[in-house]
Design a protein around this motif. Structure first.
Motif, PDB file in Angstrom:
ATOM      1  N   LEU A   1      58.264 131.421  32.850  1.00 50.82           N
ATOM      2  CA  LEU A   1      57.714 132.315  31.832  1.00 50.82           C
ATOM      3  C   LEU A   1      57.494 131.565  30.521  1.00 50.82           C
ATOM      4  CD1 LEU A   1      59.763 135.609  32.370  1.00 50.82           C
ATOM      5  CD2 LEU A   1      57.359 135.210  32.932  1.00 50.82           C
ATOM      6  N   MET A   2      58.464 130.737  30.152  1.00 51.59           N
ATOM      7  CA  MET A   2      58.335 129.970  28.919  1.00 51.59           C
ATOM      8  C   MET A   2      57.182 128.988  29.006  1.00 51.59           C
ATOM      9  SD  MET A   2      59.303 129.553  25.857  1.00 51.59           S
ATOM     10  CE  MET A   2      60.817 130.527  25.846  1.00 51.59           C
ATOM     11  N   ASP A   3      57.014 128.368  30.175  1.00 45.77           N
ATOM     12  CA  ASP A   3      55.888 127.439  30.366  1.00 45.77           C
ATOM     13  C   ASP A   3      54.560 128.162  30.230  1.00 45.77           C
ATOM     14  OD1 ASP A   3      57.564 125.312  30.709  1.00 45.77           O
ATOM     15  OD2 ASP A   3      57.455 125.309  32.902  1.00 45.77           O
ATOM     16  N   ALA A   4      54.466 129.375  30.789  1.00 46.98           N
ATOM     17  CA  ALA A   4      53.222 130.151  30.708  1.00 46.98           C
ATOM     18  C   ALA A   4      52.928 130.535  29.268  1.00 46.98           C
ATOM     19  CB  ALA A   4      53.325 131.390  31.584  1.00 46.98           C
ATOM     20  N   TYR A   5      53.976 130.940  28.533  1.00 47.41           N
ATOM     21  CA  TYR A   5      53.818 131.300  27.122  1.00 47.41           C
ATOM     22  C   TYR A   5      53.331 130.087  26.324  1.00 47.41           C
ATOM     23  CZ  TYR A   5      55.260 132.628  22.362  1.00 47.41           C
ATOM     24  OH  TYR A   5      55.302 132.889  21.016  1.00 47.41           O
ATOM     25  N   SER A   6      53.984 128.957  26.546  1.00 46.44           N
ATOM     26  CA  SER A   6      53.605 127.739  25.828  1.00 46.44           C
ATOM     27  C   SER A   6      52.178 127.329  26.162  1.00 46.44           C
ATOM     28  CB  SER A   6      54.572 126.601  26.177  1.00 46.44           C
ATOM     29  OG  SER A   6      55.890 126.919  25.790  1.00 46.44           O
ATOM     30  N   GLN A   7      51.802 127.454  27.434  1.00 43.91           N
ATOM     31  CA  GLN A   7      50.465 127.048  27.846  1.00 43.91           C
ATOM     32  C   GLN A   7      49.398 127.943  27.234  1.00 43.91           C
ATOM     33  OE1 GLN A   7      49.626 124.256  29.555  1.00 43.91           O
ATOM     34  NE2 GLN A   7      47.547 124.866  28.959  1.00 43.91           N
ATOM     35  N   SER A   8      49.683 129.245  27.112  1.00 42.41           N
ATOM     36  CA  SER A   8      48.697 130.165  26.530  1.00 42.41           C
ATOM     37  C   SER A   8      48.460 129.825  25.061  1.00 42.41           C
ATOM     38  CB  SER A   8      49.144 131.617  26.689  1.00 42.41           C
ATOM     39  OG  SER A   8      50.293 131.890  25.908  1.00 42.41           O
ATOM     40  N   ILE A   9      49.546 129.468  24.347  1.00 42.59           N
ATOM     41  CA  ILE A   9      49.406 129.091  22.941  1.00 42.59           C
ATOM     42  C   ILE A   9      48.636 127.785  22.814  1.00 42.59           C
ATOM     43  CG2 ILE A   9      50.661 128.362  20.874  1.00 42.59           C
ATOM     44  CD1 ILE A   9      52.859 130.332  21.676  1.00 42.59           C
ATOM     45  N   ALA A  10      49.011 126.793  23.636  1.00 41.76           N
ATOM     46  CA  ALA A  10      48.339 125.491  23.570  1.00 41.76           C
ATOM     47  C   ALA A  10      46.852 125.617  23.896  1.00 41.76           C
ATOM     48  CB  ALA A  10      49.011 124.512  24.534  1.00 41.76           C
TER      49      ALA A  10
ATOM     50  N   SER B   1      45.874 135.126  22.338  1.00 40.19           N
ATOM     51  CA  SER B   1      46.235 134.192  23.391  1.00 40.19           C
ATOM     52  C   SER B   1      45.033 133.747  24.225  1.00 40.19           C
ATOM     53  CB  SER B   1      47.282 134.821  24.324  1.00 40.19           C
ATOM     54  OG  SER B   1      46.804 136.031  24.875  1.00 40.19           O
ATOM     55  N   ASN B   2      43.907 134.485  24.144  1.00 39.71           N
ATOM     56  CA  ASN B   2      42.712 134.066  24.879  1.00 39.71           C
ATOM     57  C   ASN B   2      41.739 133.261  24.013  1.00 39.71           C
ATOM     58  OD1 ASN B   2      41.687 136.050  23.267  1.00 39.71           O
ATOM     59  ND2 ASN B   2      40.762 137.266  24.911  1.00 39.71           N
ATOM     60  N   GLY B   3      42.178 132.854  22.821  1.00 40.25           N
ATOM     61  CA  GLY B   3      41.375 131.948  22.011  1.00 40.25           C
ATOM     62  C   GLY B   3      40.314 132.612  21.164  1.00 40.25           C
ATOM     63  N   GLU B   4      40.490 133.899  20.837  1.00 42.13           N
ATOM     64  CA  GLU B   4      39.570 134.591  19.929  1.00 42.13           C
ATOM     65  C   GLU B   4      40.247 134.800  18.582  1.00 42.13           C
ATOM     66  OE1 GLU B   4      38.447 138.233  21.801  1.00 42.13           O
ATOM     67  OE2 GLU B   4      36.759 137.326  22.851  1.00 42.13           O
ATOM     68  N   VAL B   5      39.456 134.719  17.511  1.00 42.36           N
ATOM     69  CA  VAL B   5      39.986 134.974  16.176  1.00 42.36           C
ATOM     70  C   VAL B   5      40.135 136.477  15.986  1.00 42.36           C
ATOM     71  CG1 VAL B   5      39.594 134.750  13.703  1.00 42.36           C
ATOM     72  CG2 VAL B   5      38.975 132.876  15.230  1.00 42.36           C
ATOM     73  N   ILE B   6      41.363 136.911  15.680  1.00 37.72           N
ATOM     74  CA  ILE B   6      41.616 138.339  15.504  1.00 37.72           C
ATOM     75  C   ILE B   6      41.908 138.703  14.052  1.00 37.72           C
ATOM     76  CG2 ILE B   6      42.395 138.775  17.854  1.00 37.72           C
ATOM     77  CD1 ILE B   6      45.270 138.366  16.891  1.00 37.72           C
ATOM     78  N   GLY B   7      41.991 137.675  13.180  1.00 37.71           N
ATOM     79  CA  GLY B   7      42.246 137.952  11.783  1.00 37.71           C
ATOM     80  C   GLY B   7      42.111 136.711  10.930  1.00 37.71           C
ATOM     81  N   VAL B   8      42.072 136.919   9.616  1.00 44.05           N
ATOM     82  CA  VAL B   8      42.016 135.831   8.641  1.00 44.05           C
ATOM     83  C   VAL B   8      43.335 135.871   7.870  1.00 44.05           C
ATOM     84  CG1 VAL B   8      40.777 134.804   6.714  1.00 44.05           C
ATOM     85  CG2 VAL B   8      39.521 136.125   8.434  1.00 44.05           C
ATOM     86  N   ASN B   9      44.138 134.828   8.019  1.00 42.32           N
ATOM     87  CA  ASN B   9      45.453 134.795   7.395  1.00 42.32           C
ATOM     88  C   ASN B   9      45.337 134.845   5.877  1.00 42.32           C
ATOM     89  OD1 ASN B   9      46.848 134.476   9.887  1.00 42.32           O
ATOM     90  ND2 ASN B   9      46.282 132.310   9.884  1.00 42.32           N
ATOM     91  N   THR B  10      46.209 135.628   5.264  1.00 42.34           N
ATOM     92  CA  THR B  10      46.205 135.722   3.808  1.00 42.34           C
ATOM     93  C   THR B  10      47.635 135.691   3.299  1.00 42.34           C
ATOM     94  OG1 THR B  10      45.502 137.037   1.896  1.00 42.34           O
ATOM     95  CG2 THR B  10      46.166 138.252   3.866  1.00 42.34           C
TER      96      THR B  10
END
Length: 318
Positions: free
Chosen positions: A16-25, A177-186
């Motif tokens: 599970l941790m590997d899958a989480y890490s891979q989605s972020i990477a 996690s699918n590589g789309e921008v969902i917001g602009v950090n402020t």
């Protein structure tokens, strides 16, 4: 003595941790190359992050990153440096749009922030050094917030997340996690401690469109603060709508159009001029400059417990 169910497959925490890490990477690999360092040219010194949203060099960042600068310097992760012109700024959403003098290579796609749910993975990417990315990850904690910025202005459609913002990451993308921008950090929200905020991508998309068309954001003002909430099924049935979310009014500004039109704290806004309101981003989008000075009808479920129509006369945003 207990018995072990042989049909239950034990959870592999490592997998599970590997899958989480891979989605972020994977998300960072997709969006990271589009993230740049933004520095002001002339005026007061300052810097932050930004990200390209088109192949011809349109870059989104924070208004407070560019401030009053007309020209900025853009440094990409691969070391390419160019300048760009500030096309427009919107103080109310802390968003600015830049046109780079040349293509900056990679660009990121703005996703649909209305599809976000609490608990979704949120990844904050920035380029504070101009040569490498910094990445933090967490989850979406809350959606559709209206919050007071450090300037005192009310910011609508804010995403709350626990993905920490490093210094210089302001203006960078918040990514799914699918590589789309969902917001602009402020980083201009008052009282932010161990939490971070981003302006939702749907609102950013609206601001970009307004700046490209008019050079500024035309916005009608009715004087409310509200939150995107789950719409109770009994209210949806009574209103005859299939909506699952709505906006609940949290505060009505004294003397504003909403108060004069009879809107009250706790009212649910279901529609504006017949168009459904499923979240704060819909109000931001629907209350454009064309509504200024024109009677506007709101369908609400009032605190009195009934479906009502309220007529408001929006004014230009102060």
């Amino acid at each position: 003595m207990g018995f072990i169910d042989k049909d239950i497959v034990p959870v592999d925490d490592g997998a599970l941790m590997d899958a989480y890490s891979q989605s972020i990477a994977s998300a960072v690999d997709i969006v990271g190359p589009a993230v740049s360092r933004i520095e002001r040219v002339g005026g007061r010194a300052g810097h932050g992050s930004g990200f390209a949203v088109s192949p011809d060099g349109l870059i989104v960042t924070n208004n407070h990153v560019v401030d009053d600068a007309k020209v900025v310097r853009i440094a990409t992760p691969d070391g390419f440096v160019t300048e760009g012109r500030v096309l427009g700024r919107d103080v109310d959403t802390d968003i600015a749009l830049i046109r780079a003098n040349s293509s900056v290579g990679a660009w990121a796609r703005l996703g649909d922030s209305k599809r976000l749910r609490r608990g979704h993975i949120a990844i904050a990417i920035g380029n504070p050094l101009g040569f490498e990315w910094t990445v933090t990850a967490g989850i979406v904690s809350a959606l559709g917030r209206s919050m007071r910025s450090a300037s005192g202005r009310l910011m609508d459609d804010v995403i709350q997340t626990d993905a920490a913002l490093n210094p210089g990451n302001s203006g960078g993308p918040l990514v799914s996690s699918n590589g789309e921008v969902i917001g602009v950090n402020t980083a201009v929200i008052q009282g932010a401690q161990s939490i971070a905020f981003a302006v939702a991508s749907n609102t950013a998309n609206f601001v970009i469109s307004e700046i490209l068309r008019y050079g500024r954001v035309r916005r009608a003002f009715i004087g409310i603060a509200g939150d995107t909430i789950e719409l109770p099924r009994r209210i949806a049935l009574e209103a005859g709508t299939a909506q699952t979310t709505s906006v609940r009014v949290r505060r009505v500004e004294p003397g504003g159009p909403a108060e004069r039109g009879g809107l009250r704290d706790g009212d649910y806004i279901l529609a504006i001029d017949g168009k459904p309101v499923g979240g704060v981003d819909d109000i931001v989008r629907l209350m454009d400059g064309d509504k200024i000075g024109h009677n506007t009808e709101l369908l609400v479920f009032s605190v009195a417990g009934r479906i009502e129509k309220k007529t408001l006369l929006p004014i230009a945003r102060p």
